[in-house]
Design a protein around this motif. Structure first.
Motif, PDB file in Angstrom:
ATOM      1  N   GLY A  69      -2.165   3.210   4.537  1.00 50.50           N
ATOM      2  CA  GLY A  69      -1.908   4.274   3.562  1.00 50.50           C
ATOM      3  C   GLY A  69      -2.812   4.251   2.347  1.00 50.50           C
ATOM      4  N   HIS A  70      -3.812   3.374   2.367  1.00 51.75           N
ATOM      5  CA  HIS A  70      -4.730   3.331   1.217  1.00 51.75           C
ATOM      6  C   HIS A  70      -6.049   2.723   1.677  1.00 51.75           C
ATOM      7  N   CYS A  71      -7.005   3.588   1.954  1.00 49.70           N
ATOM      8  CA  CYS A  71      -8.342   3.103   2.309  1.00 49.70           C
ATOM      9  C   CYS A  71      -9.350   4.171   1.894  1.00 49.70           C
ATOM     10  N   HIS A  72     -10.585   3.747   1.701  1.00 44.52           N
ATOM     11  CA  HIS A  72     -11.641   4.664   1.249  1.00 44.52           C
ATOM     12  C   HIS A  72     -12.720   4.726   2.329  1.00 44.52           C
ATOM     13  N   LEU A  73     -12.931   5.910   2.872  1.00 46.89           N
ATOM     14  CA  LEU A  73     -13.955   6.095   3.908  1.00 46.89           C
ATOM     15  C   LEU A  73     -14.855   7.251   3.507  1.00 46.89           C
ATOM     16  N   PHE A 162      -0.986  12.446  -3.686  1.00 45.71           N
ATOM     17  CA  PHE A 162      -2.266  12.375  -4.409  1.00 45.71           C
ATOM     18  C   PHE A 162      -2.266  11.186  -5.339  1.00 45.71           C
ATOM     19  N   LYS A 163      -3.485  10.689  -5.565  1.00 43.34           N
ATOM     20  CA  LYS A 163      -3.645   9.528  -6.441  1.00 43.34           C
ATOM     21  C   LYS A 163      -4.190   9.977  -7.782  1.00 43.34           C
ATOM     22  N   ILE A 164      -3.684   9.322  -8.823  1.00 43.92           N
ATOM     23  CA  ILE A 164      -4.259   9.519 -10.155  1.00 43.92           C
ATOM     24  C   ILE A 164      -4.627   8.147 -10.731  1.00 43.92           C
ATOM     25  N   TYR A 165      -5.584   8.171 -11.640  1.00 42.27           N
ATOM     26  CA  TYR A 165      -6.096   6.931 -12.226  1.00 42.27           C
ATOM     27  C   TYR A 165      -5.804   6.891 -13.720  1.00 42.27           C
ATOM     28  N   MET A 166      -5.393   5.709 -14.190  1.00 42.26           N
ATOM     29  CA  MET A 166      -5.259   5.491 -15.633  1.00 42.26           C
ATOM     30  C   MET A 166      -6.479   4.735 -16.157  1.00 42.26           C
ATOM     31  N   THR A 167      -7.438   4.463 -15.286  1.00 40.29           N
ATOM     32  CA  THR A 167      -8.673   3.775 -15.669  1.00 40.29           C
ATOM     33  C   THR A 167      -9.850   4.448 -14.962  1.00 40.29           C
ATOM     34  N   TYR A 168     -11.045   3.952 -15.213  1.00 42.14           N
ATOM     35  CA  TYR A 168     -12.340   4.461 -14.735  1.00 42.14           C
ATOM     36  C   TYR A 168     -12.685   5.747 -15.514  1.00 42.14           C
ATOM     37  N   ASP A 169     -13.838   5.698 -16.207  1.00 43.46           N
ATOM     38  CA  ASP A 169     -14.208   6.806 -17.103  1.00 43.46           C
ATOM     39  C   ASP A 169     -14.255   8.152 -16.401  1.00 43.46           C
ATOM     40  N   VAL A 194      -0.256   5.916  -8.316  1.00 38.70           N
ATOM     41  CA  VAL A 194      -0.847   5.642  -9.634  1.00 38.70           C
ATOM     42  C   VAL A 194      -1.635   4.333  -9.618  1.00 38.70           C
ATOM     43  N   HIS A 195      -2.894   4.416 -10.048  1.00 35.55           N
ATOM     44  CA  HIS A 195      -3.694   3.217 -10.330  1.00 35.55           C
ATOM     45  C   HIS A 195      -3.439   2.879 -11.793  1.00 35.55           C
ATOM     46  N   ALA A 196      -2.692   1.774 -12.004  1.00 32.32           N
ATOM     47  CA  ALA A 196      -2.173   1.472 -13.348  1.00 32.32           C
ATOM     48  C   ALA A 196      -2.952   0.341 -14.019  1.00 32.32           C
ATOM     49  N   VAL A 250       0.109   1.617  -6.946  1.00 30.50           N
ATOM     50  CA  VAL A 250      -0.720   1.065  -5.869  1.00 30.50           C
ATOM     51  C   VAL A 250      -1.368  -0.254  -6.282  1.00 30.50           C
ATOM     52  N   HIS A 251      -1.834  -0.966  -5.289  1.00 32.51           N
ATOM     53  CA  HIS A 251      -2.540  -2.255  -5.422  1.00 32.51           C
ATOM     54  C   HIS A 251      -2.062  -3.117  -6.598  1.00 32.51           C
ATOM     55  N   VAL A 252      -0.791  -3.517  -6.517  1.00 31.13           N
ATOM     56  CA  VAL A 252      -0.196  -4.344  -7.577  1.00 31.13           C
ATOM     57  C   VAL A 252      -0.659  -5.797  -7.383  1.00 31.13           C
ATOM     58  N   LEU A 298     -14.980  -8.539  -6.147  1.00 32.20           N
ATOM     59  CA  LEU A 298     -14.699  -7.804  -7.375  1.00 32.20           C
ATOM     60  C   LEU A 298     -13.958  -6.505  -7.041  1.00 32.20           C
ATOM     61  N   CYS A 299     -12.728  -6.419  -7.489  1.00 29.55           N
ATOM     62  CA  CYS A 299     -11.929  -5.215  -7.266  1.00 29.55           C
ATOM     63  C   CYS A 299     -10.991  -5.037  -8.453  1.00 29.55           C
ATOM     64  N   SER A 300     -10.375  -3.873  -8.534  1.00 32.24           N
ATOM     65  CA  SER A 300      -9.489  -3.572  -9.659  1.00 32.24           C
ATOM     66  C   SER A 300      -8.128  -3.116  -9.155  1.00 32.24           C
ATOM     67  N   PRO A 301      -7.038  -3.720  -9.708  1.00 34.05           N
ATOM     68  CA  PRO A 301      -7.024  -4.884 -10.580  1.00 34.05           C
ATOM     69  C   PRO A 301      -7.671  -6.079  -9.879  1.00 34.05           C
ATOM     70  N   SER A 326      -4.684  -1.740   2.880  1.00 33.05           N
ATOM     71  CA  SER A 326      -5.925  -2.523   2.751  1.00 33.05           C
ATOM     72  C   SER A 326      -6.664  -2.249   1.442  1.00 33.05           C
ATOM     73  N   ASP A 327      -6.574  -1.031   0.921  1.00 29.35           N
ATOM     74  CA  ASP A 327      -7.496  -0.575  -0.142  1.00 29.35           C
ATOM     75  C   ASP A 327      -8.947  -0.860   0.267  1.00 29.35           C
ATOM     76  N   HIS A 328      -9.210  -0.664   1.557  1.00 33.63           N
ATOM     77  CA  HIS A 328     -10.572  -0.872   2.086  1.00 33.63           C
ATOM     78  C   HIS A 328     -11.563  -0.039   1.281  1.00 33.63           C
ATOM     79  N   PRO A 352     -19.930  -1.780  -8.138  1.00 37.28           N
ATOM     80  CA  PRO A 352     -18.884  -0.958  -7.507  1.00 37.28           C
ATOM     81  C   PRO A 352     -17.647  -1.805  -7.187  1.00 37.28           C
ATOM     82  N   ASN A 353     -16.499  -1.249  -7.505  1.00 40.32           N
ATOM     83  CA  ASN A 353     -15.234  -1.970  -7.322  1.00 40.32           C
ATOM     84  C   ASN A 353     -14.748  -1.895  -5.882  1.00 40.32           C
ATOM     85  N   GLY A 354     -14.001  -2.917  -5.494  1.00 37.72           N
ATOM     86  CA  GLY A 354     -13.298  -2.850  -4.209  1.00 37.72           C
ATOM     87  C   GLY A 354     -13.825  -3.829  -3.179  1.00 37.72           C
ATOM     88  N   VAL A 355     -12.970  -4.153  -2.221  1.00 40.81           N
ATOM     89  CA  VAL A 355     -13.325  -5.087  -1.144  1.00 40.81           C
ATOM     90  C   VAL A 355     -12.995  -4.455   0.205  1.00 40.81           C
TER      91      VAL A 355
HETATM   92  O1  URP Z   1     -11.261  -1.938  -6.840  1.00 43.00           O
HETATM   93  C1  URP Z   1     -10.773  -1.046  -6.177  1.00 43.00           C
HETATM   94  N1  URP Z   1      -9.476  -1.043  -5.941  1.00 43.00           N
HETATM   95  N2  URP Z   1     -11.558  -0.090  -5.728  1.00 43.00           N
HETATM   96  C2  URP Z   1     -11.211   0.964  -4.905  1.00 43.00           C
HETATM   97  C3  URP Z   1     -10.779   2.151  -5.676  1.00 43.00           C
HETATM   98  C4  URP Z   1      -9.378   2.009  -6.160  1.00 43.00           C
HETATM   99  O2  URP Z   1      -9.171   1.949  -7.352  1.00 43.00           O
HETATM  100  O3  URP Z   1      -8.458   1.952  -5.347  1.00 43.00           O
END
Ligand code: URP
Ligand code: ZN
Ligand code: ZN
Length: 490
Positions: A69-73, A162-169, A194-196, A250-252, A298-301, A326-328, A352-355
């Motif tokens: 339910g959470h991956c980036h392709l 839908f996802k919203i972000y509280m971070t990233y400019d 929510v990315h908190a 998400v991604h706590v 390196l990923c966030s959080p 996964s937050d792939h 770039p963030n994420g693993v």
């Molecule tokens: O560091 C991360 N988690 N990168 C992927 C984008 C996101 O915030 O889920």
């Protein structure tokens, strides 16, 4: 695996029979055969007649295909980096690791309407996926047009989260904007993810660290300490409470964020939680690897410490988290369009963030969770498949093994230890953060809508087999009586 010639067509009752497995759902383990016709499960019984194709699962666990339910392709970026995985390599990798449904993100792109961004994302997926897929949206510019027309229309069309972000400019929303989008979610019956993390605190800390010359990957963690996540988590909960609309954090990563979620759930607020493998298996020490190697993790959080890992495990076990994703985020390491986009001397700010992790999500949790006795196999199925399908309006078509459900199945090989290395993975990323870990479980066979997509150590999926799925109203966004029983914490 055996198959029968076409001349026997009339005699066989099923396209596929998976025989003799220990069939697992979120609530039961039953020894039975599974009969599949036209891509769906049509029979579960102690002994079924012949199928055109037979898979011997004798004594092996058979679970529903994973739902990630959470991956980036193939997600467009704004920093010049490129997603290493498109819909083909990403879904091949998913299938080889037992995942048969993926839900990546159609991001609202600059200069495009939300609808155009979704169309563009469909074009990226078309004809490529080997397993089924749905889309979340990412709302980063909630204009009147988006709030009043585009988002409601897209929700009605089956893009119900839908996802919203509280971070990233380039992504972050302020509280006013968050309330605006939550109001739409409430009215239209969508789920807001929510990315908190507190953006201003991160920028302030990053500026100070850079002035002090502390720019190595490890200081990514220094710039995003636990209170930054805790505060934003609490604020997101407050906004959700004000708006009386469910949210998924998400991604706590940290115990303090878990405390906030647990506190809210204890008060009956509609707060859900997701965590990911990186918060069970990595720590901030991994960011301190020699040279620039820390960038691989390196990923966030950021990953936290050993103590946090234990709290995250506890929250998986006790039901604080409903979903394990996964937050792939597929960024290559040794690549000028990857982690090294500004070179190895650049500040962590530009990495770039994420693993990556779309293929390792299920085997990691099976090995370290189920086979080490931390969670039972029903919880494993709930966290990686059933709850995810419910969370995003895909259940019972996805996320379970039941008559009428899509025949998305994983037949597990368990017990023989092996070391994970990137060479055995099928993503297009040049590393795995879990290199060298000893695992004891891996899918032997993965089936997507009745078709084998991974078997005998080889990918077998056909690009284009994967279909786009529209999502119903998420269970969490339905009236309260449905919501409470769907995800009752233990
Ligand atoms: O560091 C991360 N988690 N990168 C992927 C984008 C996101 O915030 O889920
Ligand atoms: Zn995020
Ligand atoms: Zn993500």
């Amino acid at each position: 695996m055996t198959s029968f010639d076409d001349e026997f067509d009339d005699d066989v009752a099923y396209d596929l029979v998976v025989r003799g497995g220990r069939v697992v759902t979120a609530s039961d383990v039953i020894d039975c055969d599974i009969g599949v016709r036209d891509g769906r499960v049509v029979a579960l019984a102690e002994h079924l007649d012949l199928g055109m194709r037979e898979i011997d699962a004798n004594g092996r666990y058979v679970t529903p295909g994973g739902v990630d339910g959470h991956c980036h392709l193939d997600q467009p970026t704004t920093d010049g980096s490129v997603s290493a995985d498109d819909f083909e390599s990403g879904t091949v990798s998913a299938a080889c690791g037992g995942t048969t449904t993926v839900i990546p993100f159609a991001v609202q792109q600059a200069g495009m309407s939300l609808r155009e961004s979704v169309q563009d994302y469909h074009a990226r997926a078309e004809g490529k996926a080997v397993v089924d897929y749905a889309f979340h949206l990412i709302v980063n510019d909630p204009t009147e047009q988006v709030l009043g027309q585009e988002l409601p229309a897209l929700i009605k069309d089956g893009y119900t989260s839908f996802k919203i972000y509280m971070t990233y400019d380039d992504m972050k929303l302020n509280d006013h904007q968050i309330l605006d989008v939550m109001a739409v979610a409430r009215r239209e019956g969508a789920l807001c993810m929510v990315h908190a993390e507190n953006a201003d605190c991160i920028t302030w800390l990053t500026d100070k660290l850079e002035r002090a010359g502390m720019t190595q990957p490890e200081h990514h963690a220094t710039s995003r300490p636990v209170p930054v996540e805790r505060e934003a988590t609490h604020r997101a909960i407050t906004l959700s409470q004000l708006m009386d609309t469910p949210i998924l954090i998400v991604h706590v990563s940290s115990g303090e964020a878990v405390e906030q979620i647990r506190w809210a759930q204890g008060r009956g607020l509609k707060i859900f939680g997701e965590t990911c493998p990186q918060y069970l298996f990595l720590t901030e020490d991994d960011l301190r690897k020699p040279g620039f190697e820390g960038a691989k993790c390196l990923c966030s959080p950021p990953p936290r410490d050993k103590e946090s890992q234990e709290v995250i495990w506890d929250a998986l076990i006790n039901g604080t988290f409903q979903v394990f994703s996964s937050d792939h985020a597929p960024t290559r390491y040794d690549d000028p369009k990857g982690k090294k986009i500004r070179g190895e001397e650049a500040s962590f700010r530009y990495v770039p963030n994420g693993v990556p992790g779309i293929e390792t999500r299920l085997p990691l949790l099976f090995s370290e969770g189920v086979l080490k006795g931390r969670i039972d196999i029903n919880q494993f199925v709930a966290l990686t498949s059933t709850n995810v399908a419910k969370m995003y309006g895909l259940h019972p078509r996805k996320g379970t093994i039941a008559v009428g459900a899509d025949a998305d199945l994983v037949i597990w090989d368990t017990g023989a230890p092996f070391r994970l290395d990137n060479a055995r993975l099928h993503h297009n990323v040049d590393y795995t953060p879990y290199e060298g870990m000893e695992l004891t479980a891996w899918p032997g066979v993965t089936v997507s809508r009745g078709e084998v997509v991974w078997s005998d150590g080889k990918p077998a999926g056909v690009p284009g087999h994967g279909r786009f799925l529209t999502c119903d109203t998420p269970d969490a966004a339905r009236p309260k009586e449905r919501f409470v029983s769907a995800f009752r914490p233990s």
